[in-house]
Design an enzyme around this catalytic site. Sequence first.
Site, mmCIF file in Angstrom:
data_model
loop_
_atom_site.group_PDB
_atom_site.id
_atom_site.type_symbol
_atom_site.label_atom_id
_atom_site.label_comp_id
_atom_site.label_asym_id
_atom_site.label_seq_id
_atom_site.Cartn_x
_atom_site.Cartn_y
_atom_site.Cartn_z
ATOM 1 N N HIS A 43 0.817 -1.227 0.000
ATOM 2 C CA HIS A 43 0.000 0.000 0.000
ATOM 3 C C HIS A 43 0.842 1.263 0.000
ATOM 4 O O HIS A 43 1.869 1.342 0.667
ATOM 5 C CB HIS A 43 -1.037 -0.011 1.123
ATOM 6 N N ASP B 144 5.569 2.155 6.883
ATOM 7 C CA ASP B 144 4.292 1.462 6.670
ATOM 8 C C ASP B 144 3.504 2.250 5.632
ATOM 9 O O ASP B 144 2.868 3.238 5.978
ATOM 10 C CB ASP B 144 3.538 1.370 8.000
ATOM 11 N N GLU C 25 -5.332 1.491 2.191
ATOM 12 C CA GLU C 25 -5.204 0.303 3.041
ATOM 13 C C GLU C 25 -5.515 0.640 4.495
ATOM 14 O O GLU C 25 -6.163 -0.131 5.200
ATOM 15 C CB GLU C 25 -3.783 -0.277 2.938
ATOM 16 N N GLU C 26 -5.022 1.795 4.937
ATOM 17 C CA GLU C 26 -5.119 2.158 6.360
ATOM 18 C C GLU C 26 -6.553 2.428 6.810
ATOM 19 O O GLU C 26 -6.823 2.557 8.000
ATOM 20 C CB GLU C 26 -4.237 3.377 6.669
ATOM 21 N N ASP D 115 4.131 -5.912 3.427
ATOM 22 C CA ASP D 115 3.744 -4.872 4.385
ATOM 23 C C ASP D 115 4.645 -5.001 5.617
ATOM 24 O O ASP D 115 5.394 -5.972 5.755
ATOM 25 C CB ASP D 115 2.260 -5.013 4.766
ATOM 26 N N HIS E 33 3.317 3.446 12.747
ATOM 27 C CA HIS E 33 2.377 4.568 12.793
ATOM 28 C C HIS E 33 2.909 5.707 13.647
ATOM 29 O O HIS E 33 2.139 6.410 14.307
ATOM 30 C CB HIS E 33 0.981 4.130 13.283
HETATM 31 CO CO CO Z 1 -0.462 0.653 8.884
HETATM 32 ZN ZN ZN Z 2 0.683 -1.260 6.394
#
Ligand code: CO
Ligand code: ZN
Length: 364
Positions: free
Chosen positions: A68, A182, A214-215, A237, A331
């Site tokens: 992603h 990420d 994706e998130e 990922d 994150h």
């Molecule tokens: Co994430």
């Molecule tokens: Zn991810």
Amino acid sequence: MSDQARIFSTLKELSEACGVSGFEEEVRQLIREKMEEFSDEVSVDKLGNVIAKIKGKDEGFKVMLAAHMDEIGLMVKHIEKNGFLRFVPVGGVNPVMLVGQRVLVITRKGKIRGVVGTRPPHLLTPEEAKKAPEIKNLFIDIGAKSKEEAEKMGVRIGDVVTLERDLVRLGNGSIVTGKAFDDRIGVAIMIEAMRALSEERPLATTYAVATVQEEVGCRGAQVSAFKIHPSMAIVLDITAANDVAGVEERDYIVRLGAGPAIKVMDVISGSFLGLIAHPKVRDLLIKTAEEEGIPYQLEILVGGSTDAATIHLVREGIPSGVVSIPTRYAHSPTEVLSLDDAVNAVKLVTKAIRRVRPEDLSYQ
Ligand code: CO
Ligand code: ZN
């Protein structure tokens, strides 16, 4: 250029770019340009996924790679009379990591700088000092004196906001820190794997998808898997490397620098959403790693999932697996990973795609 140097420069460029879920334009253009260097075809679908194709010897045997391109961020929901911006999170944002950060507000007139304000300790009561911050009480200071001034700078409701952070090395070796690893590391690995596949063509025709959103629930992955209709999917990922101070070894999940992780299962806490990696895909990855001498770890993650959670349920079912990059502090603006794991992930994915045959994926 060494494999590691190439991953370093691609990850630096991609991770410093902006691409909050649903607003991936800047990072999408970068990915598109890189994929165009060596792919047979590159297109952008209706939701904004970038799809690159490398023809194999069999155009009907299709393998999908997905990583992603979006990142978590914020969205402006209100401009105060005195020029401060209130916001809502986009994706899984921990308010603790926002306080004291520099941010970029993406306006129609360009990017503007801001900071997430915090009250100095001098002004907090002992009870207030103990409490974790809540998003509804936080605000962005862009240096505007009034709502009118903020609007003149280009700000309007719905503008998205990213963390502002450069990628740098830690120590003397292969450890790096930055934001949006990420999943820009997954995209960087996918680009390098596709470059290698273009130089030595496998049987399978490979589609690499840099997915959007994706998130916020793996939305781009769902529609691109439907369009491609592959025989197998491998998602790239990050996963949680929890091998840090104060954590018991049984709670590490995976370790930084001990090789890419081959997912066995993941699940989003408190739900049945997630993935049981298809045993045939998982075993293809394990066998490839063992026979090619690539270090790897096995991963079970309770607490999060990836694009594979939706891809495997598209159409009549798509055998799906995940190669994960161990990453600390996901994150946050200070994510940490090892470039050695990324280089090994490129090898693992490339060699697995060169090996796979249609009969490897069937239960009959
Ligand atoms: Co994430
Ligand atoms: Zn991810």
